[in-house]
Write a protein that holds these residues in place. Structure first.
Motif, PDB file in Angstrom:
ATOM      1  N   PHE A   1       0.832  -1.197   0.000  1.00 60.84           N
ATOM      2  CA  PHE A   1       0.000   0.000   0.000  1.00 60.84           C
ATOM      3  C   PHE A   1       0.867   1.248   0.000  1.00 60.84           C
ATOM      4  O   PHE A   1       2.055   1.195   0.331  1.00 60.84           O
ATOM      5  CB  PHE A   1      -0.918   0.016   1.225  1.00 60.84           C
ATOM      6  CG  PHE A   1      -1.881  -1.128   1.290  1.00 60.84           C
ATOM      7  CD1 PHE A   1      -2.774  -1.349   0.258  1.00 60.84           C
ATOM      8  CD2 PHE A   1      -1.888  -1.982   2.372  1.00 60.84           C
ATOM      9  CE1 PHE A   1      -3.665  -2.398   0.308  1.00 60.84           C
ATOM     10  CE2 PHE A   1      -2.777  -3.041   2.432  1.00 60.84           C
ATOM     11  CZ  PHE A   1      -3.673  -3.254   1.392  1.00 60.84           C
ATOM     12  N   PRO A   2       0.284   2.403  -0.328  1.00 61.71           N
ATOM     13  CA  PRO A   2       1.029   3.657  -0.167  1.00 61.71           C
ATOM     14  C   PRO A   2       1.563   3.798   1.257  1.00 61.71           C
ATOM     15  O   PRO A   2       1.075   3.150   2.183  1.00 61.71           O
ATOM     16  CB  PRO A   2      -0.021   4.719  -0.498  1.00 61.71           C
ATOM     17  CG  PRO A   2      -0.945   4.037  -1.451  1.00 61.71           C
ATOM     18  CD  PRO A   2      -1.032   2.619  -0.957  1.00 61.71           C
ATOM     19  N   SER A   3       2.533   4.670   1.432  1.00 63.77           N
ATOM     20  CA  SER A   3       3.329   4.691   2.666  1.00 63.77           C
ATOM     21  C   SER A   3       2.552   5.070   3.917  1.00 63.77           C
ATOM     22  O   SER A   3       2.921   4.697   5.019  1.00 63.77           O
ATOM     23  CB  SER A   3       4.516   5.640   2.500  1.00 63.77           C
ATOM     24  OG  SER A   3       4.062   6.968   2.260  1.00 63.77           O
ATOM     25  N   SER A   4       1.491   5.855   3.803  1.00 61.18           N
ATOM     26  CA  SER A   4       0.652   6.250   4.929  1.00 61.18           C
ATOM     27  C   SER A   4       1.437   6.961   6.029  1.00 61.18           C
ATOM     28  O   SER A   4       1.567   6.458   7.155  1.00 61.18           O
ATOM     29  CB  SER A   4      -0.069   5.031   5.517  1.00 61.18           C
ATOM     30  OG  SER A   4      -1.011   5.410   6.489  1.00 61.18           O
ATOM     31  N   PRO A   5       1.965   8.159   5.749  1.00 55.46           N
ATOM     32  CA  PRO A   5       2.628   8.929   6.807  1.00 55.46           C
ATOM     33  C   PRO A   5       1.662   9.165   7.964  1.00 55.46           C
ATOM     34  O   PRO A   5       0.510   9.527   7.745  1.00 55.46           O
ATOM     35  CB  PRO A   5       2.981  10.247   6.113  1.00 55.46           C
ATOM     36  CG  PRO A   5       2.988   9.923   4.658  1.00 55.46           C
ATOM     37  CD  PRO A   5       1.939   8.873   4.474  1.00 55.46           C
ATOM     38  N   VAL A   6       2.135   8.964   9.165  1.00 50.43           N
ATOM     39  CA  VAL A   6       1.237   9.106  10.314  1.00 50.43           C
ATOM     40  C   VAL A   6       1.679  10.278  11.179  1.00 50.43           C
ATOM     41  O   VAL A   6       1.193  11.385  11.019  1.00 50.43           O
ATOM     42  CB  VAL A   6       1.082   7.757  11.064  1.00 50.43           C
ATOM     43  CG1 VAL A   6       2.382   7.149  11.477  1.00 50.43           C
ATOM     44  CG2 VAL A   6       0.134   7.897  12.220  1.00 50.43           C
ATOM     45  N   GLU A   7       2.634  10.103  12.086  1.00 50.32           N
ATOM     46  CA  GLU A   7       3.070  11.238  12.896  1.00 50.32           C
ATOM     47  C   GLU A   7       4.257  11.956  12.246  1.00 50.32           C
ATOM     48  O   GLU A   7       5.071  11.344  11.548  1.00 50.32           O
ATOM     49  CB  GLU A   7       3.439  10.794  14.309  1.00 50.32           C
ATOM     50  CG  GLU A   7       2.311  10.096  15.049  1.00 50.32           C
ATOM     51  CD  GLU A   7       1.082  10.968  15.269  1.00 50.32           C
ATOM     52  OE1 GLU A   7       1.129  12.186  14.981  1.00 50.32           O
ATOM     53  OE2 GLU A   7       0.053  10.435  15.724  1.00 50.32           O
ATOM     54  N   VAL A   8       4.319  13.254  12.494  1.00 52.31           N
ATOM     55  CA  VAL A   8       5.413  14.082  11.983  1.00 52.31           C
ATOM     56  C   VAL A   8       5.995  14.881  13.151  1.00 52.31           C
ATOM     57  O   VAL A   8       5.296  15.226  14.095  1.00 52.31           O
ATOM     58  CB  VAL A   8       4.933  15.045  10.871  1.00 52.31           C
ATOM     59  CG1 VAL A   8       4.522  14.276   9.633  1.00 52.31           C
ATOM     60  CG2 VAL A   8       3.778  15.920  11.354  1.00 52.31           C
ATOM     61  N   LEU A   9       7.286  15.165  13.064  1.00 54.42           N
ATOM     62  CA  LEU A   9       7.954  15.977  14.080  1.00 54.42           C
ATOM     63  C   LEU A   9       8.805  17.022  13.374  1.00 54.42           C
ATOM     64  O   LEU A   9       9.735  16.679  12.637  1.00 54.42           O
ATOM     65  CB  LEU A   9       8.842  15.113  14.972  1.00 54.42           C
ATOM     66  CG  LEU A   9       9.711  15.880  15.972  1.00 54.42           C
ATOM     67  CD1 LEU A   9       8.848  16.574  17.021  1.00 54.42           C
ATOM     68  CD2 LEU A   9      10.724  14.950  16.644  1.00 54.42           C
ATOM     69  N   PHE A  10       8.481  18.291  13.587  1.00 59.78           N
ATOM     70  CA  PHE A  10       9.299  19.379  13.050  1.00 59.78           C
ATOM     71  C   PHE A  10      10.424  19.616  14.069  1.00 59.78           C
ATOM     72  O   PHE A  10      10.215  20.206  15.126  1.00 59.78           O
ATOM     73  CB  PHE A  10       8.463  20.655  12.873  1.00 59.78           C
ATOM     74  CG  PHE A  10       8.941  21.532  11.756  1.00 59.78           C
ATOM     75  CD1 PHE A  10      10.293  21.769  11.556  1.00 59.78           C
ATOM     76  CD2 PHE A  10       8.032  22.130  10.880  1.00 59.78           C
ATOM     77  CE1 PHE A  10      10.736  22.574  10.518  1.00 59.78           C
ATOM     78  CE2 PHE A  10       8.463  22.943   9.839  1.00 59.78           C
ATOM     79  CZ  PHE A  10       9.819  23.158   9.662  1.00 59.78           C
TER      80      PHE A  10
END
Length: 436
Positions: free
Chosen positions: A246-255
């Protein structure tokens, strides 16, 4: 797709203080640091009410694992549970929710006359039609602080999703930021199934995870929001391996930003749920330009899957991986590079949210909430049974020595309370330094 697609995540709460005597406050604080606040989810055939509860998590306490106070959530038409907890800068407690009947709420959390904490109610917030709330962040836009909330369902549709901008004091909707891929045109920035959120100065990043029905579509991008105009300005693809097809499905992000650590270089870190990877997107704070995304951690190469959360204390960044159920740690000062800084914390399948605190004797602890969606298995005659999902829902909170990673104790909510544990946070917000 449904076999792997049932992974929607995440959590929020905030409390406020009332006037009490100093003696009562000191007595309450004596054990308060080791008490967590949890969202509990009803499980088919086992329980029929969602709830929010306060629980003792000190393994040195005789009452370890005991629920100190529980408030059942009874909202008309609500079937799905509250999902994530967040404290506002003013100490108010909020929760996002998976059900359209209550996709965002404020939780009443107070201390009574004796200093004992108590949950007094759940008040749903009018979201103007935005549904399936996920993550919350308080940040400035042109000198005013707002509450920003990602809604994976947005106002509906196959390519829906929205970023809600709320007045930080009144909870009123100020703006709904939408940009449907089907409407903006080729090459234009879009917002779809947003989940993770993080910000630095006047740039905010949100992730594109999965449609709330867990079948219609999966994302593979993050979108940049200009906080001066409150409009999307760029969409960046983060996809490489497809270990589950499946597509990568980015979940959490941290700047990554100087407030996290003065030696850290600005960049965006992205966990891709279905890609099993953590990505780094360099950021030039002077030009406000984002660089080429690169993979800094491969789950395929390291035998882990489903990376979920970013948490940190004063020295380390922690990343939870639902498979096999492990939390890895990295040197905060070396970010955005992931330089290991200590032993892995081996938790249970579905390793997800974390809190940090001390035991009565002063031992530094970390508690790990282990589940994705708390769905059941065939042995319980659970009609929602999917073998893969059952394998990443341990329904536990495991408590570990922070330095060594050694497991000290475990609370199994399914066995003990006939519920799944959807989220854990520190009581009155004392249990972590950084989240997202």
């Amino acid at each position: 797709m449904k076999r792997f697609g049932i992974w929607v995540l995440a959590a929020l709460f905030g409390g406020q203080l009332v006037g009490i005597s100093q003696n009562a406050l000191a007595q309450a604080n004596d054990r308060e640091e080791s008490q967590g606040i949890v969202l509990l989810r009803s499980l088919p055939t086992l329980s029929d009410h969602h709830s929010v509860a306060i629980i003792e998590l000190d393994p040195e306490a005789e009452t370890f694992g005991d629920i100190i106070h529980e408030h059942e959530i009874e909202i008309e038409g609500m079937k799905e549970p509250l999902h994530h907890l967040y404290y506002s800068p003013q100490g108010r407690l909020y929760a996002t929710g998976l059900d359209a009947a209550c996709s965002l709420a404020e939780i009443g959390l107070h201390r009574g006359a004796t200093g004992s904490p108590k949950i007094t109610g759940v008040d749903c917030i009018d979201t103007k039609g935005m549904t399936v709330g996920e993550d919350i962040m308080w940040h400035m836009s042109k000198g005013t602080e707002y509450m920003f909330v990602t809604f994976m369902g947005g106002t509906g549709g196959d390519d829906g999703g929205a970023l809600g901008v709320f007045d930080a004091q009144t909870n009123e909707v100020v703006k709904i930021i939408e940009a449907r891929k089907s409407q903006v045109g080729d090459g234009k920035p879009y917002i779809m199934y947003p989940h993770g959120i993080s910000a630095y100065q006047d740039r905010m990043v949100i992730s594109s995870t999965i449609h709330p029905d867990l079948a219609t579509g999966v994302g593979n991008t993050i979108t940049i929001i200009d906080l001066n105009t409150l409009e999307p300005i760029q969409t960046i693809t983060v996809e490489d391996a497809k270990p589950v097809g499946f597509p990568s499905s980015p979940v959490e992000v941290l700047f990554v930003r100087p407030s996290i650590h003065p030696e850290a270089e600005p960049a965006v870190l992205v966990n891709t749920m279905f890609g099993f990877e953590t990505w780094k997107i360099p950021y030039d704070a002077d030009s406000k330009e984002f660089g080429t995304p690169v993979v800094v951690y491969s789950g395929v190469e390291n035998n882990t899957g489903v990376p979920l959360e970013f948490y940190g204390n004063k020295t380390d960044l922690f990343i939870s991986h639902a498979l096999p159920g492990v939390v890895k740690r990295y040197d905060l000062s070396k970010l955005p590079d992931l330089v290991p800084s200590g032993p892995d914390i081996v938790a249970d399948p579905g390793a997800h949210h974390l809190i940090f605190y001390t035991s009565k004797s002063g031992r530094n602890l970390i508690a790990v909430q282990n589940n994705l969606l708390n769905l059941g298995n065939a042995a319980d005659k659970d009609p929602t049974d999917i073998d893969f999902i059952a394998s990443v829902n341990a329904h536990t909170i495991s408590v570990h020595d922070l330095e060594t990673g050694k497991r000290l104790a475990t609370v199994n909510f399914k066995q003990r309370y006939k519920k799944g544990v959807e989220y854990v946070d520190a009581l009155f917000g004392s249990g972590f330094v950084h989240h997202h």
